[in-house]
Design a protein around this motif. Sequence first.
Motif, PDB file in Angstrom:
ATOM      1  N   UNK A   1     137.393  21.797   4.912  1.00 50.98           N
ATOM      2  CA  UNK A   1     138.750  22.307   4.624  1.00 50.98           C
ATOM      3  C   UNK A   1     139.121  22.056   3.163  1.00 50.98           C
ATOM      4  N   UNK A   2     138.699  20.921   2.653  1.00 54.18           N
ATOM      5  CA  UNK A   2     138.995  20.611   1.249  1.00 54.18           C
ATOM      6  C   UNK A   2     138.298  21.610   0.334  1.00 54.18           C
ATOM      7  N   UNK A   3     137.071  21.950   0.698  1.00 55.74           N
ATOM      8  CA  UNK A   3     136.305  22.901  -0.112  1.00 55.74           C
ATOM      9  C   UNK A   3     137.015  24.253  -0.134  1.00 55.74           C
ATOM     10  N   UNK A   4     137.503  24.669   1.041  1.00 57.99           N
ATOM     11  CA  UNK A   4     138.208  25.961   1.118  1.00 57.99           C
ATOM     12  C   UNK A   4     139.473  25.925   0.248  1.00 57.99           C
ATOM     13  N   UNK A   5     140.194  24.811   0.329  1.00 61.80           N
ATOM     14  CA  UNK A   5     141.437  24.685  -0.450  1.00 61.80           C
ATOM     15  C   UNK A   5     141.145  24.740  -1.960  1.00 61.80           C
ATOM     16  N   UNK A   6     140.161  23.978  -2.391  1.00 62.73           N
ATOM     17  CA  UNK A   6     139.830  23.942  -3.827  1.00 62.73           C
ATOM     18  C   UNK A   6     139.380  25.315  -4.309  1.00 62.73           C
ATOM     19  N   UNK A   7     138.609  25.970  -3.470  1.00 56.42           N
ATOM     20  CA  UNK A   7     138.075  27.287  -3.818  1.00 56.42           C
ATOM     21  C   UNK A   7     139.207  28.323  -3.879  1.00 56.42           C
ATOM     22  N   UNK A   8     140.024  28.364  -2.817  1.00 54.55           N
ATOM     23  CA  UNK A   8     141.109  29.361  -2.761  1.00 54.55           C
ATOM     24  C   UNK A   8     142.099  29.188  -3.909  1.00 54.55           C
ATOM     25  N   UNK A   9     142.357  27.943  -4.253  1.00 56.94           N
ATOM     26  CA  UNK A   9     143.360  27.672  -5.299  1.00 56.94           C
ATOM     27  C   UNK A   9     142.744  27.651  -6.702  1.00 56.94           C
ATOM     28  N   UNK A  10     141.469  27.962  -6.792  1.00 60.94           N
ATOM     29  CA  UNK A  10     140.734  28.018  -8.079  1.00 60.94           C
ATOM     30  C   UNK A  10     140.949  26.723  -8.894  1.00 60.94           C
ATOM     31  N   UNK A  11     140.825  25.615  -8.167  1.00 61.24           N
ATOM     32  CA  UNK A  11     140.966  24.300  -8.805  1.00 61.24           C
ATOM     33  C   UNK A  11     139.757  24.058  -9.714  1.00 61.24           C
ATOM     34  N   UNK A  12     140.032  23.497 -10.930  1.00 62.60           N
ATOM     35  CA  UNK A  12     138.890  23.179 -11.800  1.00 62.60           C
ATOM     36  C   UNK A  12     138.772  21.684 -12.101  1.00 62.60           C
ATOM     37  N   UNK A  13     139.726  20.875 -11.621  1.00 62.75           N
ATOM     38  CA  UNK A  13     139.599  19.419 -11.763  1.00 62.75           C
ATOM     39  C   UNK A  13     140.408  18.741 -10.643  1.00 62.75           C
ATOM     40  N   UNK A  14     139.847  17.647 -10.125  1.00 57.98           N
ATOM     41  CA  UNK A  14     140.516  16.876  -9.057  1.00 57.98           C
ATOM     42  C   UNK A  14     140.939  15.528  -9.645  1.00 57.98           C
ATOM     43  N   UNK A  15     142.156  15.096  -9.313  1.00 57.36           N
ATOM     44  CA  UNK A  15     142.625  13.777  -9.764  1.00 57.36           C
ATOM     45  C   UNK A  15     142.921  12.948  -8.517  1.00 57.36           C
TER      46      UNK A  15
ATOM     47  N   UNK B   1     137.688  15.467  -0.183  1.00 61.08           N
ATOM     48  CA  UNK B   1     137.893  16.125  -1.496  1.00 61.08           C
ATOM     49  C   UNK B   1     136.800  15.723  -2.483  1.00 61.08           C
ATOM     50  N   UNK B   2     136.279  14.501  -2.331  1.00 63.90           N
ATOM     51  CA  UNK B   2     135.220  14.027  -3.238  1.00 63.90           C
ATOM     52  C   UNK B   2     133.937  14.812  -2.935  1.00 63.90           C
ATOM     53  N   UNK B   3     133.638  14.947  -1.642  1.00 66.47           N
ATOM     54  CA  UNK B   3     132.441  15.705  -1.240  1.00 66.47           C
ATOM     55  C   UNK B   3     132.594  17.181  -1.633  1.00 66.47           C
ATOM     56  N   UNK B   4     133.815  17.717  -1.460  1.00 66.06           N
ATOM     57  CA  UNK B   4     134.036  19.132  -1.787  1.00 66.06           C
ATOM     58  C   UNK B   4     133.910  19.364  -3.289  1.00 66.06           C
ATOM     59  N   UNK B   5     134.454  18.465  -4.087  1.00 64.78           N
ATOM     60  CA  UNK B   5     134.346  18.604  -5.552  1.00 64.78           C
ATOM     61  C   UNK B   5     132.875  18.582  -5.968  1.00 64.78           C
TER      62      UNK B   5
END
Length: 271
Positions: free
Chosen positions: A201-215, A227-231
Amino acid sequence: MPLLSERDHQSRVRSRPAAGRRRLLILGGTGEAAALADALSAHDNIEPITSLAGRTAAPAAPAGAVRVGGFGGVSGLLGYLRTESIDLVIDATHPFAQQITRNATIACWSAEVPLLRLERPLWPRHPDDIWHEVSTLVDAAAAVPKFGTRAFLTVGAGELQPFAGLPQVWFLVRLIDAPPNRLPLADYEVVLGRGPFSAAKELRLLDEQRIDVVVAKHSGGEATYGKIAAARALGLPVILLHRPILPPAERPETEVGTVDEALAWVEAQLT
Ligand code: NAP
């Protein structure tokens, strides 16, 4: 797990534990604390009471008795240990919750109540992880524009101010409760959610929202590892905030990393 709003906020606690039983205060607010309360709620010789800070509007309700809200510093906690006849304390609060750990160390030392710290291990670093580790939220904020312009921010509602001066960055901010006021960020959107969060689910969220960095905070544990695994899977950098380390005099002497080890400590206290 049900939410606490569906149950009494302040479960009745008898002024003395039943004969032959030891009363254990669990300083909670984590999945590990809830697992401990769950495992001990049917114990013949232990009466667990979970204490929650009350930061979230409808926290998940742990098994057994629960109290909610601050104690009023070291003196308040010391008073609580005495009036409620607490025999043992396990500090299972979040690795970044320093003040309560400090207070528990001093109060338990004064009251001569055995204290255990349960703190989950750090996440292991995978060779494909792109981690930029920082010691403060100010350093984390300064690093964001170096890595991207669309950041997934998961540091908690009370820790957003350092990210205020970044008009060039759009933030996706994950919170448990809807914020009552505008957040101190120039450009953002809020996504509400309560862990655990799966990697898929985290991967889908990061992908859909076109995230380029996680904090994120280096919290450890499975609930927020998604989120760490998805990043990693998406090849995204993670700006990771180091855990604070209290000086030895301000943290419990005895520390374990797992719920099973904490349960073994409880059994050892009974013999
Ligand atoms: P903190 O800075 O260590 O604590 C601030 C004050 O909140 C304490 O002095 C105490 O007030 C009260 N408090 C904290 N935990 C408590 C508990 N379990 N029971 C009763 N009072 C508590 O803690 P925090 O960072 O604000 O975190 C608050 C709670 O949220 C903790 O239980 C923690 O496990 C959970 N949490 C924290 C984080 C994080 O990143 N900090 C993340 C997830 C969950 P008094 O001095 O009045 O007793």
